[in-house]
Design a protein around this motif. Structure first.
Motif, PDB file in Angstrom:
ATOM      1  N   SER A   1       0.840  -1.197   0.000  1.00 21.64           N
ATOM      2  CA  SER A   1       0.000   0.000   0.000  1.00 21.64           C
ATOM      3  C   SER A   1       0.875   1.246   0.000  1.00 21.64           C
ATOM      4  N   ARG A   2       0.261   2.391  -0.098  1.00 23.05           N
ATOM      5  CA  ARG A   2       0.993   3.659  -0.210  1.00 23.05           C
ATOM      6  C   ARG A   2       1.944   3.879   0.970  1.00 23.05           C
ATOM      7  N   ASN A   3       1.516   3.512   2.181  1.00 18.61           N
ATOM      8  CA  ASN A   3       2.305   3.803   3.380  1.00 18.61           C
ATOM      9  C   ASN A   3       3.446   2.810   3.614  1.00 18.61           C
ATOM     10  N   THR A   4       3.338   1.630   3.050  1.00 19.12           N
ATOM     11  CA  THR A   4       4.327   0.586   3.356  1.00 19.12           C
ATOM     12  C   THR A   4       5.071   0.061   2.128  1.00 19.12           C
ATOM     13  N   ALA A   5       4.732   0.541   0.949  1.00 19.82           N
ATOM     14  CA  ALA A   5       5.319  -0.020  -0.275  1.00 19.82           C
ATOM     15  C   ALA A   5       6.834   0.194  -0.317  1.00 19.82           C
ATOM     16  N   LEU A   6       7.293   1.389   0.053  1.00 17.35           N
ATOM     17  CA  LEU A   6       8.727   1.662  -0.005  1.00 17.35           C
ATOM     18  C   LEU A   6       9.487   0.759   0.954  1.00 17.35           C
ATOM     19  N   THR A   7       8.946   0.573   2.150  1.00 13.94           N
ATOM     20  CA  THR A   7       9.577  -0.335   3.113  1.00 13.94           C
ATOM     21  C   THR A   7       9.600  -1.762   2.581  1.00 13.94           C
TER      22      THR A   7
END
Length: 284
Positions: free
Chosen positions: A146-152
């Motif tokens: 999702s937007r909040n966790t994709a980079l992680t």
């Protein structure tokens, strides 16, 4: 002797031409396009800041995400690689098998790594969500991409892929530390922590900086794992420099903006590499 020297230089001509073709020509072409504005009619005109003005609005967030992606990947990779090297530097049963398993992620192409982690993160049938729901860690599927966790999420995948390189670098460096240093420390009554702090880590400083340079450049320029897992989304959550360049060049067909972004990426890498090399010279 002069004839031999001339013959040796003649053998270097093909190598020089290859280097010119592979490196110099694309860089010169990128610089030229960065200061050109292509009209609808296909005509090029010189512009000093036009292409840079196009990318100025999103440049700060893109650079920020790229730095988070880069150092968020390489620092844990190097710490885990160092820890694994210290563990495997001792002899124990099954050591060779454990080393082989530890190196396995580095043998897998990035595109396959991306697909495997993409499937692992899936909310409905992904192995990670299935395991978490089975043991009761979560009641409903977790949206890892999702937007909040994709980079992680993509950073974790990159750590898994790059850690073996740091591990094998440290492992080889540990083997090169003279045994006399360890014996002298033992005679002086130094414990494991003191030996690690005052002997092992200082001896590993050059390989730490060298590995840091390599992983920084590799990770900064990684494209395929991010593209395959998220495509730069959701939104722009994982849009790092390579993804932004790809978007401008392929999706928007804006060669000038893509070239301007490429020049900025080269400049950032040059600055970071210069800092690394300066630290490396001081370490020597």
């Amino acid at each position: 002797m002069q004839r031999l020297k001339n013959g040796f230089l003649l053998f270097l001509v093909p190598l020089f031409l290859i280097q010119l073709l592979v490196y110099v020509v694309p860089i010169v072409s990128t610089v030229c396009h960065a200061f050109q504005n292509t009209t609808i009619a296909g005509e090029d005109s010189f512009t000093l800041t036009g292409n840079f003005a196009k990318i100025a609005k999103d440049l700060g967030p893109v650079i920020g995400r790229t730095l988070i992606w880069t150092f968020g990947s390489i620092i844990p990779s190097m710490l885990l690689g160092l820890a694994a090297a210290l563990v495997f530097n001792r002899n124990f049963f099954g050591k060779k098998l454990c080393v082989s398993i530890c190196l396995l992620p580095y043998t897998i192409p990035l595109i396959i790594v991306a697909v495997c982690w993409y499937l692992l993160y899936q909310p409905n049938f992904g192995l990670l969500n299935t395991f978490m729901q089975t043991v009761g860690l979560t009641g409903k599927p977790v949206q890892f991409l999702s937007r909040n966790t994709a980079l992680t999420a993509v950073i974790v995948a990159r750590i898994w892929r790059s850690m073996p390189f740091a591990f094998i670098s440290y492992y080889a460096a540990l083997k090169s530390i003279p045994a006399e240093y360890m014996e002298a420390a033992a005679v002086d009554g130094a414990g494991h922590f003191q030996t690690l702090r005052y002997i092992t880590l200082p001896q590993l400083k050059p390989i730490t900086l060298t590995t840091g340079i390599i992983l920084t450049v590799w990770t900064f320029l990684v494209f395929d794992i991010v593209y395959s897992m998220t495509g730069g989304g959701p939104g722009k959550a994982t849009t790092i420099m390579p993804m932004s360049i790809y978007h401008e060049l392929i999706s928007m067909h804006d060669t000038g903006a893509a070239s301007a972004l490429s020049l900025i990426a080269i400049l950032i890498l040059m600055i970071m590499t210069t800092i690394y090399w300066k630290c490396l010279k001081e370490a020597d």
